[in-house]
Design a protein around this motif. Structure first.
Motif, PDB file in Angstrom:
ATOM      1  N   HIS A 120      -4.384  -3.503   6.225  1.00  0.00           N
ATOM      2  CA  HIS A 120      -5.381  -2.439   6.408  1.00  0.00           C
ATOM      3  C   HIS A 120      -6.760  -2.862   5.888  1.00  0.00           C
ATOM      4  O   HIS A 120      -7.768  -2.269   6.264  1.00  0.00           O
ATOM      5  CB  HIS A 120      -4.942  -1.164   5.681  1.00  0.00           C
ATOM      6  CG  HIS A 120      -3.815  -0.444   6.345  1.00  0.00           C
ATOM      7  ND1 HIS A 120      -3.894   0.033   7.623  1.00  0.00           N
ATOM      8  CD2 HIS A 120      -2.579  -0.114   5.892  1.00  0.00           C
ATOM      9  CE1 HIS A 120      -2.756   0.645   7.938  1.00  0.00           C
ATOM     10  NE2 HIS A 120      -1.933   0.561   6.907  1.00  0.00           N
ATOM     11  N   ASP A 159       6.091   4.007   5.186  1.00  0.00           N
ATOM     12  CA  ASP A 159       6.923   3.007   5.862  1.00  0.00           C
ATOM     13  C   ASP A 159       7.038   1.708   5.054  1.00  0.00           C
ATOM     14  O   ASP A 159       7.762   0.797   5.452  1.00  0.00           O
ATOM     15  CB  ASP A 159       6.414   2.735   7.292  1.00  0.00           C
ATOM     16  CG  ASP A 159       4.924   2.428   7.366  1.00  0.00           C
ATOM     17  OD1 ASP A 159       4.145   3.030   6.606  1.00  0.00           O
ATOM     18  OD2 ASP A 159       4.546   1.594   8.200  1.00  0.00           O
ATOM     19  N   HIS A 160       6.320   1.661   3.915  1.00  0.00           N
ATOM     20  CA  HIS A 160       6.412   0.502   3.027  1.00  0.00           C
ATOM     21  C   HIS A 160       6.988   0.885   1.669  1.00  0.00           C
ATOM     22  O   HIS A 160       7.336   0.023   0.869  1.00  0.00           O
ATOM     23  CB  HIS A 160       5.027  -0.132   2.841  1.00  0.00           C
ATOM     24  CG  HIS A 160       4.463  -0.621   4.138  1.00  0.00           C
ATOM     25  ND1 HIS A 160       4.403  -1.950   4.476  1.00  0.00           N
ATOM     26  CD2 HIS A 160       3.994   0.069   5.216  1.00  0.00           C
ATOM     27  CE1 HIS A 160       3.908  -2.068   5.704  1.00  0.00           C
ATOM     28  NE2 HIS A 160       3.650  -0.849   6.168  1.00  0.00           N
ATOM     29  N   CYS A 206       0.363  -4.290   5.934  1.00  0.00           N
ATOM     30  CA  CYS A 206      -0.212  -3.785   7.194  1.00  0.00           C
ATOM     31  C   CYS A 206      -1.599  -4.376   7.450  1.00  0.00           C
ATOM     32  O   CYS A 206      -2.221  -4.044   8.444  1.00  0.00           O
ATOM     33  CB  CYS A 206      -0.365  -2.269   7.153  1.00  0.00           C
ATOM     34  SG  CYS A 206       1.055  -1.356   7.733  1.00  0.00           S
ATOM     35  N   HIS A 228       0.866  -1.185   0.000  1.00  0.00           N
ATOM     36  CA  HIS A 228       0.000   0.000   0.000  1.00  0.00           C
ATOM     37  C   HIS A 228       0.897   1.228   0.000  1.00  0.00           C
ATOM     38  O   HIS A 228       2.119   1.090   0.041  1.00  0.00           O
ATOM     39  CB  HIS A 228      -0.967  -0.015   1.187  1.00  0.00           C
ATOM     40  CG  HIS A 228      -0.326   0.040   2.542  1.00  0.00           C
ATOM     41  ND1 HIS A 228       0.530  -0.934   3.011  1.00  0.00           N
ATOM     42  CD2 HIS A 228      -0.419   0.952   3.548  1.00  0.00           C
ATOM     43  CE1 HIS A 228       0.923  -0.628   4.236  1.00  0.00           C
ATOM     44  NE2 HIS A 228       0.367   0.513   4.588  1.00  0.00           N
ATOM     45  N   HIS A 234       1.601   3.750   2.117  1.00  0.00           N
ATOM     46  CA  HIS A 234       2.189   4.433   3.269  1.00  0.00           C
ATOM     47  C   HIS A 234       3.714   4.463   3.166  1.00  0.00           C
ATOM     48  O   HIS A 234       4.340   3.536   2.647  1.00  0.00           O
ATOM     49  CB  HIS A 234       1.751   3.761   4.584  1.00  0.00           C
ATOM     50  CG  HIS A 234       0.348   4.113   4.978  1.00  0.00           C
ATOM     51  ND1 HIS A 234      -0.468   3.304   5.739  1.00  0.00           N
ATOM     52  CD2 HIS A 234      -0.396   5.227   4.701  1.00  0.00           C
ATOM     53  CE1 HIS A 234      -1.642   3.903   5.924  1.00  0.00           C
ATOM     54  NE2 HIS A 234      -1.626   5.062   5.298  1.00  0.00           N
TER      55      HIS A 234
END
Ligand code: FE2
Ligand code: FE2
Length: 279
Positions: A195, A73-74, A193, A69, A71
């Motif tokens: 999500h 941090d990925h 994550c 996704h 974000h």
């Protein structure tokens, strides 16, 4: 969908498993099978190349990058790959470049999406394959595409927001996806994550593979801020779908790890930068 043996090495995670590695809030896993290497997420950008070097992993020959996704941090390690992996194909959902923010209050908001535009990344040589629906990346390896929401995701967080021309709203995170591996032992689900929801993702993995049980789950489960009783019932649900190995990490949370340990005991595996899993 045929079976294949897979090795998964965690390159970036919040914590580390051995000397010389670095942790950061982020996730990156390298999937190796037959002669192919797929990088699932890239961490936040501070540790990918360093940890790969320490672990003796060559990123020059990766065949594809998958973004779970949008974000940071990925995705923050993407440009670190430019000099290393060249014009590698990048698989993601079409909404991965959405204007993602964390909104704590009208006066306290920060951008948490991909640090670069699609155009900037394409100018650097990245070749995006943006799909809504599932893709078979290789025999036995499926990228889910958009995951149907049968129930509200366990860790839904109204602070995770999306800005559009219509204003700011809770981010539906339609871009969230997972990798499903049809391994000899059973179905393995690799999460960024989660999500979309842990059970929504696992249910979709069963649907796509036509199987009745899930063998293993690895990655971020986003079970933050849930009560212990809710976490216990989630652990029980995971037990019911046959889970034999569980290696949650990143955005799982301490209380969730505790609840999962109570149900899974030694089947709950440590998962940090430097961890390896072979199926
Ligand atoms: Fe996320
Ligand atoms: Fe994350």
């Amino acid at each position: 969908m045929s079976s294949t043996a897979v090795k998964i090495t965690t390159l970036c995670e919040n914590s580390v498993s051995s000397r010389g590695l670095l942790g950061e809030h982020g996730l990156a896993l390298l999937l190796s099978f037959q002669d192919q290497k797929i990088l699932f997420d890239t961490g936040a950008g501070l540790t990918l190349l360093h940890n790969a070097r320490v672990l003796g992993i060559e990123l020059r020959d990766i065949d594809a990058v998958v973004l779970s996704h949008g974000h940071y941090d990925h995705t923050g390690g993407l440009t670190a790959l430019v000099n290393t992996a060249g014009s590698v194909p990048v698989y993601a959902h079409p909404e991965v470049f959405g204007a993602k923010y964390r909104v704590d209050s009208p006066y306290n908001q920060r951008y948490i999406g991909i640090p670069w535009s699609q155009k900037e990344l394409e100018q650097q040589g990245f070749n995006f394959h943006l799909n809504h629906s599932w893709t078979e990346l290789a025999p036995g390896i499926i990228l889910t595409g958009e995951i149907p929401r049968l129930e509200k995701p366990e860790g839904a967080d109204p602070k995770l927001s999306l800005k559009t021309d219509q204003g700011t709203q809770e981010d539906p995170l339609k871009d969230d996806q997972a990798i499903i591996i049809n391994a000899p032992q059973g179905v393995i689900v690799v999460l960024g994550c989660a999500h979309s929801g842990l059970f929504n993702t696992l249910q979709y993995a069963l649907e796509l593979t036509g199987k009745k049980l899930i063998y293993a789950v690895l990655g971020g489960t986003h079970l933050l801020r849930l009560s212990l009783s809710r976490l216990s019932s989630i652990a029980e649900g995971l037990h019911k779908i046959g889970l034999q190995k569980l290696a949650p990490c990143h955005c799982t949370g301490r209380a969730a790890q505790y609840a999962l340990y109570q149900t899974f005991g030694e089947r709950l595996l440590e998962h940090r930068a430097g961890s390896t899993f072979t199926f």
